[in-house]
Design an enzyme around this catalytic site. Structure first.
Site: not given
Ligand SMILES: Cc1cc2nc3c(=O)[nH]c(=O)nc-3n(C[C@H](O)[C@H](O)[C@H](O)COP(=O)(O)OP(=O)(O)OC[C@H]3O[C@@H](n4cnc5c(N)ncnc54)[C@H](O)[C@@H]3O)c2cc1C
Length: 290
Positions: A286, A164, A215
Site C-alpha cells: 500500500e 486505496r 499498514s
Molecule cells: C499510524 C497510521 C495510521 C494510518 N491509518 C490509515 C488508515 O486507517 N487508512 C488509510 O487509508 N491510511 C492510513 N494510513 C496511511 C496514510 O495516513 C494515508 O494514506 C494518508 O491519507 C496519506 O496522506 P499524506 O498526506 O500523508 O500523503 P503522503 O504520504 O504525503 O503521500 C502519499 C501519496 O500521495 C501523493 N500525494 C500526496 N499529496 C498529494 C497531492 N496534493 N497531489 C498529488 N499527489 C499527492 C504522494 O506523492 C504519495 O504518492 C495510516 C498511516 C499511519 C502513519
C-alpha cells in the site's frame, strides 16, 4: 519565488527516514507551485509530491537534481463551507476537516478519524477505514497538470476510485482542492462518539511509539488481515537493520533505530515472500516507494 535547496526530508516522512533531496520546494500557494514546477521542468525528470508523508517510503538516502520534491504542507490551508458542501485545500490535515465537519453536525467522515496526513494525500490514496473510503463523499477534485500547465476538475465519477487507488496514481496531476458533500445529522453526538471511539481504539491497537507509515500492505483479497498473517507466521518483532515488524500490529513496520528505506523495503519483501510461500497469500504494497 521559493528557491529549491538541499533539504533533509526527515521531518517530512512519518517513518523518520533520513534522505537528502537536492531539489525540494515548499511552496506556500499555487502561484509558487506553478513557478516551482516551471523551473524544474527542464532539469528534473521526476516530480514527487509529499503531503503529510504518512504513507511513503523514501528508498534512497540521497536524491539528486533529477528528482524534484514538492512539499505541500505549507500551501494555503482553507476549508470553505456552504451548508453541507465544503471545499478544502489539499494541504489541510484530514483530521482538521473531520473535526470541522463534526462541529457543523455533518456526517460522513467520522469513521476516518485518526488517519494522519493531508486531505490531498487521502484523495490520492483513497484513504479509508471501517468500510468508508474518502472518495465516497467527494463532489469533485481540482488538480494542476504540470505537463500542460493547466488546472483540471475531476468529478467523483472520474476518480477511478478503487480500494486505496485513484486516477491520480496514474495521471500524476497535483491535487489542489477538493469539494465534499456531507450529510446533515440528526444525531451529531453519535458521530462525535464514533470518532472518539475509533480514535481511542487506534491509540490502543496501533503502534505510536516508533515511527511508521501505517499498514504496509493493502488488505489481501482473501480477507485475512496482514497483522493476523504475520502473527500466525511468528514474524512479529522480526527485524532487518533498524526496521522491525511491530509487535503491536503485525501489518506495520516500525523504525526502531535509524532504519533506512532499504531496511523497510527488504523487510516488506520478506513479509510478502513468507505470506506467499507459507499461506499462498499475495500481499500488495500500500505504501508508496519513492
Ligand atoms: C499510524 C497510521 C495510521 C494510518 N491509518 C490509515 C488508515 O486507517 N487508512 C488509510 O487509508 N491510511 C492510513 N494510513 C496511511 C496514510 O495516513 C494515508 O494514506 C494518508 O491519507 C496519506 O496522506 P499524506 O498526506 O500523508 O500523503 P503522503 O504520504 O504525503 O503521500 C502519499 C501519496 O500521495 C501523493 N500525494 C500526496 N499529496 C498529494 C497531492 N496534493 N497531489 C498529488 N499527489 C499527492 C504522494 O506523492 C504519495 O504518492 C495510516 C498511516 C499511519 C502513519
Amino acid at each position: 519565488m521559493n528557491t529549491p535547496k538541499p533539504t533533509n526530508l526527515l521531518p517530512y516522512n512519518s517513518y523518520s527516514l533520513c534522505a537528502i533531496a537536492e531539489q525540494a520546494y515548499i511552496p506556500t500557494n499555487t502561484s509558487e507551485l506553478e513557478d516551482a514546477l516551471a523551473s524544474t521542468s527542464s532539469g528534473a525528470s521526476k516530480v514527487i509530491v509529499i503531503g503529510g508523508g504518512t504513507n511513503i517510503i523514501l528508498s534512497k538516502p540521497y536524491y539528486d537534481k533529477r528528482t524534484c520534491f514538492i512539499i505541500t504542507t505549507s500551501m494555503d490551508r482553507y476549508i470553505h463551507w456552504n451548508g453541507c458542501i465544503c471545499t478544502a485545500s489539499s494541504s489541510v490535515p484530514l483530521q482538521a476537516l473531520i473535526q470541522e465537519s463534526l462541529d457543523k453536525k455533518l456526517k460522513g467522515l467520522e469513521k476516518l478519524a485518526g488517519i494522519p496526513g493531508t486531505v490531498g494525500g487521502a484523495i490520492f490514496m483513497n484513504a479509508g477505514a471501517y468500510g468508508i473510503d474518502i472518495h465516497q463523499h467527494v463532489l469533485d477534485v481540482k488538480t494542476y497538470d504540470p505537463t500542460n500547465k493547466k488546472y483540471n476538475i475531476f468529478s467523483k465519477e472520474q476518480l477511478k476510485s478503487n480500494y486505496r487507488s485513484s486516477i491520480f496514481q496514474v495521471n500524476k496531476e497535483i491535487i489542489i482542492e477538493i469539494s465534499f458533500k456531507l450529510t446533515p445529522s440528526n444525531t451529531p453526538e453519535c458521530e462525535a462518539e464514533t470518532a472518539r471511539e475509533i480514535l481511542s481504539r487506534r491509540n490502543r491497537t496501533l503502534p505510536h511509539i516508533f515511527p511508521n507509515a501505517g499498514s504496509v500492505f493493502k488488505r489481501p483479497a482473501s480477507g485475512l488481515r496482514v497483522g493476523e498473517i504475520m502473527e500466525a507466521l511468528g514474524m512479529k518483532r522480526f527485524r532487518i537493520g533498524g526496521a522491525m515488524i511491530s509487535d503491536l500490529h503485525g501489518g506495520f513496520i516500525v523504525n526502531i533505530s535509524q532504519a533506512n528505506g532499504c531496511d523497510i523495503i527488504n523487510l516488506a519483501e520478506l513479509m510478502k515472500k513468507a505470506a506467499r510461500e507459507k499461506l499462498n497469500t499475495h500481499l500488495e504494497l500500500e505504501q508508496i516507494i519513492i
